[in-house]
Design a protein around this motif. Structure first.
Motif, PDB file in Angstrom:
ATOM      1  N   LEU A  60       0.823  -1.203   0.000  1.00  0.00           N
ATOM      2  CA  LEU A  60       0.000   0.000   0.000  1.00  0.00           C
ATOM      3  C   LEU A  60       0.859   1.256   0.000  1.00  0.00           C
ATOM      4  O   LEU A  60       0.530   2.239  -0.653  1.00  0.00           O
ATOM      5  CB  LEU A  60      -0.934   0.002   1.212  1.00  0.00           C
ATOM      6  N   ALA A  61       1.964   1.244   0.741  1.00  0.00           N
ATOM      7  CA  ALA A  61       2.915   2.354   0.774  1.00  0.00           C
ATOM      8  C   ALA A  61       4.225   1.822   1.326  1.00  0.00           C
ATOM      9  O   ALA A  61       4.226   0.854   2.085  1.00  0.00           O
ATOM     10  CB  ALA A  61       2.400   3.496   1.650  1.00  0.00           C
ATOM     11  N   TRP A  62       5.316   2.442   0.938  1.00  0.00           N
ATOM     12  CA  TRP A  62       6.613   2.034   1.446  1.00  0.00           C
ATOM     13  C   TRP A  62       7.584   3.188   1.343  1.00  0.00           C
ATOM     14  O   TRP A  62       7.389   4.105   0.547  1.00  0.00           O
ATOM     15  CB  TRP A  62       7.161   0.825   0.690  1.00  0.00           C
ATOM     16  N   VAL A  63       8.605   3.115   2.157  1.00  0.00           N
ATOM     17  CA  VAL A  63       9.717   4.058   2.062  1.00  0.00           C
ATOM     18  C   VAL A  63      10.978   3.308   2.465  1.00  0.00           C
ATOM     19  O   VAL A  63      10.975   2.523   3.414  1.00  0.00           O
ATOM     20  CB  VAL A  63       9.502   5.326   2.917  1.00  0.00           C
ATOM     21  N   VAL A  64      12.034   3.505   1.683  1.00  0.00           N
ATOM     22  CA  VAL A  64      13.334   2.920   1.980  1.00  0.00           C
ATOM     23  C   VAL A  64      14.239   4.066   2.411  1.00  0.00           C
ATOM     24  O   VAL A  64      14.518   4.973   1.627  1.00  0.00           O
ATOM     25  CB  VAL A  64      13.922   2.191   0.753  1.00  0.00           C
ATOM     26  N   MET A  65      14.643   4.020   3.646  1.00  0.00           N
ATOM     27  CA  MET A  65      15.535   5.026   4.206  1.00  0.00           C
ATOM     28  C   MET A  65      16.959   4.475   4.152  1.00  0.00           C
ATOM     29  O   MET A  65      17.153   3.307   3.833  1.00  0.00           O
ATOM     30  CB  MET A  65      15.108   5.338   5.643  1.00  0.00           C
ATOM     31  N   PRO A  66      17.970   5.291   4.444  1.00  0.00           N
ATOM     32  CA  PRO A  66      19.353   4.796   4.315  1.00  0.00           C
ATOM     33  C   PRO A  66      19.652   3.515   5.097  1.00  0.00           C
ATOM     34  O   PRO A  66      20.421   2.680   4.627  1.00  0.00           O
ATOM     35  CB  PRO A  66      20.194   5.963   4.846  1.00  0.00           C
ATOM     36  N   ASP A  67      19.012   3.299   6.264  1.00  0.00           N
ATOM     37  CA  ASP A  67      19.342   2.125   7.069  1.00  0.00           C
ATOM     38  C   ASP A  67      18.131   1.297   7.503  1.00  0.00           C
ATOM     39  O   ASP A  67      18.264   0.412   8.334  1.00  0.00           O
ATOM     40  CB  ASP A  67      20.155   2.534   8.301  1.00  0.00           C
ATOM     41  N   HIS A  68      16.975   1.563   6.952  1.00  0.00           N
ATOM     42  CA  HIS A  68      15.784   0.782   7.303  1.00  0.00           C
ATOM     43  C   HIS A  68      14.682   1.024   6.275  1.00  0.00           C
ATOM     44  O   HIS A  68      14.825   1.877   5.400  1.00  0.00           O
ATOM     45  CB  HIS A  68      15.288   1.144   8.708  1.00  0.00           C
ATOM     46  N   PHE A  69      13.624   0.235   6.400  1.00  0.00           N
ATOM     47  CA  PHE A  69      12.453   0.487   5.561  1.00  0.00           C
ATOM     48  C   PHE A  69      11.189   0.399   6.393  1.00  0.00           C
ATOM     49  O   PHE A  69      11.150  -0.246   7.438  1.00  0.00           O
ATOM     50  CB  PHE A  69      12.385  -0.468   4.358  1.00  0.00           C
ATOM     51  N   HIS A  70      10.158   1.086   5.903  1.00  0.00           N
ATOM     52  CA  HIS A  70       8.794   0.971   6.423  1.00  0.00           C
ATOM     53  C   HIS A  70       7.950   0.502   5.243  1.00  0.00           C
ATOM     54  O   HIS A  70       8.065   1.047   4.139  1.00  0.00           O
ATOM     55  CB  HIS A  70       8.260   2.315   6.916  1.00  0.00           C
ATOM     56  N   TRP A  71       7.108  -0.483   5.489  1.00  0.00           N
ATOM     57  CA  TRP A  71       6.329  -1.090   4.405  1.00  0.00           C
ATOM     58  C   TRP A  71       4.919  -1.322   4.919  1.00  0.00           C
ATOM     59  O   TRP A  71       4.706  -2.102   5.851  1.00  0.00           O
ATOM     60  CB  TRP A  71       7.014  -2.386   4.019  1.00  0.00           C
ATOM     61  N   LEU A  72       3.960  -0.640   4.340  1.00  0.00           N
ATOM     62  CA  LEU A  72       2.548  -0.792   4.697  1.00  0.00           C
ATOM     63  C   LEU A  72       1.937  -1.782   3.720  1.00  0.00           C
ATOM     64  O   LEU A  72       1.921  -1.529   2.505  1.00  0.00           O
ATOM     65  CB  LEU A  72       1.842   0.563   4.623  1.00  0.00           C
ATOM     66  N   VAL A  73       1.487  -2.917   4.243  1.00  0.00           N
ATOM     67  CA  VAL A  73       0.990  -3.999   3.380  1.00  0.00           C
ATOM     68  C   VAL A  73      -0.343  -4.528   3.879  1.00  0.00           C
ATOM     69  O   VAL A  73      -0.656  -4.451   5.074  1.00  0.00           O
ATOM     70  CB  VAL A  73       1.982  -5.186   3.314  1.00  0.00           C
TER      71      VAL A  73
END
Length: 183
Positions: A60-73
């Motif tokens: 549904l949404a995601w963001v990849v940051m330099p040292d982690h990710f957030h993933w809405l699924v």
């Protein structure tokens, strides 16, 4: 990161439900900023896309940051570990091969938060997409990737690097992400 004595107990009550929406977060080993390079971040994004293709989850949404990710699924016909294990494993193999390195890429485990039906899903998606903006405002120098099904991916360069804007542009980016993050 050292193993905590009773960390496995946290997973004892973990429950996965098909059709449930989850916010998932995973962090690189020693918070190494491997995704500051957009090409490395793309290798991870391919695994999010593969999970969609394999019908494990709908991103549904995601963001990849330099040292982690957030993933809405939205979880499909599998469990959270059955989604995260191949995602982290395949991405680690691809990234290590690409960078000519070996060894652990991810910290053990992952964080998950089930989104209750009464919560505002749009607000959670906006939180995910605004994460890079908050880091820009706090002085972090790179936004790697962000995306949603039909918002940020097309307008905030979900498949490319977004270099840090001058502070005056950060508020414009935040407005753009909020306006275009439509599920």
């Amino acid at each position: 990161m050292p193993d905590l004595p009773h960390a496995s107990r946290l997973r004892t009550g973990r429950y996965s439900q098909s059709g449930q929406i989850y916010l998932l977060t995973a962090v690189t080993q020693n918070r190494e900023p491997l995704f500051a390079n957009w090409q490395t971040g793309r290798l991870l994004v391919r695994q999010f896309q593969q999970a969609d293709t394999d019908n494990l989850a709908e991103s549904l949404a995601w963001v990849v940051m330099p040292d982690h990710f957030h993933w809405l699924v939205e979880l499909r016909d599998c469990t959270l570990p059955a989604l995260m294990l191949p995602t982290k494993s395949r991405s680690a193999r691809a990234i290590n091969a690409n960078l000519g390195r070996n060894g652990r890429l991810w910290q053990k485990g992952f964080h998950d938060r089930a989104i209750r039906r009464e919560e505002d899903l749009l607000a959670v998606a906006r939180y995910v997409i605004a994460n890079p903006i908050r880091q820009v405002l706090s002085g972090v120098s790179t936004i790697t990737h962000c995306g949603t099904q039909n918002g940020c991916r097309s307008r905030l360069a979900g498949d490319a690097v977004v270099n840090v804007p001058p502070p005056s542009l950060a508020s414009q980016l935040l407005r753009l992400s909020v306006v275009n993050t439509v599920l």
